[in-house]
Scaffold this motif. Structure first.
Motif, PDB file in Angstrom:
ATOM      1  N   ALA A  34       0.818  -1.214   0.000  1.00 37.34           N
ATOM      2  CA  ALA A  34       0.000   0.000   0.000  1.00 37.34           C
ATOM      3  C   ALA A  34       0.852   1.265   0.000  1.00 37.34           C
ATOM      4  CB  ALA A  34      -0.939  -0.008   1.203  1.00 37.34           C
ATOM      5  N   ALA A  74       3.679   1.782  -1.308  1.00 41.22           N
ATOM      6  CA  ALA A  74       4.270   2.041  -2.626  1.00 41.22           C
ATOM      7  C   ALA A  74       3.314   2.821  -3.524  1.00 41.22           C
ATOM      8  CB  ALA A  74       4.657   0.717  -3.285  1.00 41.22           C
ATOM      9  N   VAL A  75       2.016   2.693  -3.259  1.00 43.27           N
ATOM     10  CA  VAL A  75       0.997   3.368  -4.075  1.00 43.27           C
ATOM     11  C   VAL A  75       0.492   4.638  -3.393  1.00 43.27           C
ATOM     12  CG1 VAL A  75      -1.232   3.068  -5.221  1.00 43.27           C
ATOM     13  CG2 VAL A  75       0.297   1.112  -4.958  1.00 43.27           C
ATOM     14  N   VAL A  76       0.397   4.571  -2.054  1.00 41.81           N
ATOM     15  CA  VAL A  76      -0.096   5.715  -1.282  1.00 41.81           C
ATOM     16  C   VAL A  76       0.951   6.069  -0.225  1.00 41.81           C
ATOM     17  CG1 VAL A  76      -2.034   6.658   0.027  1.00 41.81           C
ATOM     18  CG2 VAL A  76      -2.434   4.783  -1.579  1.00 41.81           C
ATOM     19  N   SER A  93       2.884 -10.605  -7.765  1.00 38.23           N
ATOM     20  CA  SER A  93       3.009  -9.145  -7.862  1.00 38.23           C
ATOM     21  C   SER A  93       4.071  -8.551  -6.943  1.00 38.23           C
ATOM     22  CB  SER A  93       1.675  -8.440  -7.614  1.00 38.23           C
ATOM     23  OG  SER A  93       1.382  -8.355  -6.232  1.00 38.23           O
TER      24      SER A  93
END
Length: 205
Positions: A24, A26-28, A175
């Protein structure tokens, strides 16, 4: 939701060490600035012990909700499929708290995409099985089998798959940076990691 709320719960003893946090964040990246709440969810089969841990986790969540704040619980995959949060959800809802689930990408859909492998076609059936609880399963139904929770009993799971005569592929750590793809049953190691998902398809002429 992570950006909009101040309190974020993660499944593990050390929030910033959890797989959920690393994915999370890494995205937020704003996640690092939030109040992080560890929620310990042991992977054990003792139902009485695990029920106690679930109730402790729910109590911790309720204490935060009772202050008037929302709490966002981050989990892997989709929260409706073999999700540890489900146990807390049942307790919270039984005690009058509102719970909203946000759909994610299920692990087996992600694995199928990573393998470029359609899970089902036309009128085929899809069977999702927690393998560790079904080691005597014959995999006799038509269609595609997804075997989850296989790692701890991988040798026995492989023996079951070999008897079935199906085409087998597996994704380990889908992933993630250390993702590995296995294109046949013979390639799959007995010591595969916890995040291992097997797709077993029927042979087609």
């Amino acid at each position: 939701l992570i950006r909009e709320n101040d309190v974020i719960a993660l499944p593990g003893r050390e929030p910033m060490e959890t797989v959920a946090y690393k994915i999370a964040a890494a995205v937020v990246p704003e996640l690092a600035e939030k109040e992080l709440v560890p929620v310990y969810m042991p992977m054990i089969k003792d139902r009485e012990l695990i029920d106690r841990e679930h109730r402790k986790a729910a109590k911790r969540v309720e204490e935060i909700l009772d202050t008037g704040k929302n709490l966002v619980y981050i989990t892997l995959g989709d929260p409706t499929i073999y999700c540890t949060f489900t146990y807390i959800q049942h307790i919270l809802e039984s005690e009058g708290y509102a719970v909203e689930l946000v759909s994610g990408i299920s692990s087996f859909c992600a694995a199928g995409a990573r393998l470029s492998l359609p899970l089902v076609e036309w009128d085929e059936q899809l069977h999702v099985v927690p393998a560790v609880h079904n080691l005597d399963h014959a995999l006799e139904q038509p269609g595609t089998y997804v075997l989850m929770k296989s790692a701890s009993q991988m040798a026995a799971v492989k023996a079951m798959l070999r008897k079935s005569g199906r085409n087998v592929q597996m994704v380990e750590n889908c992933s993630m940076d250390d993702e590995k793809l296995y294109r046949s049953l013979d390639e799959i190691p007995d010591d595969a990691g916890y995040f291992s998902l097997i797709i077993a398809k029927e042979h087609h002429d």
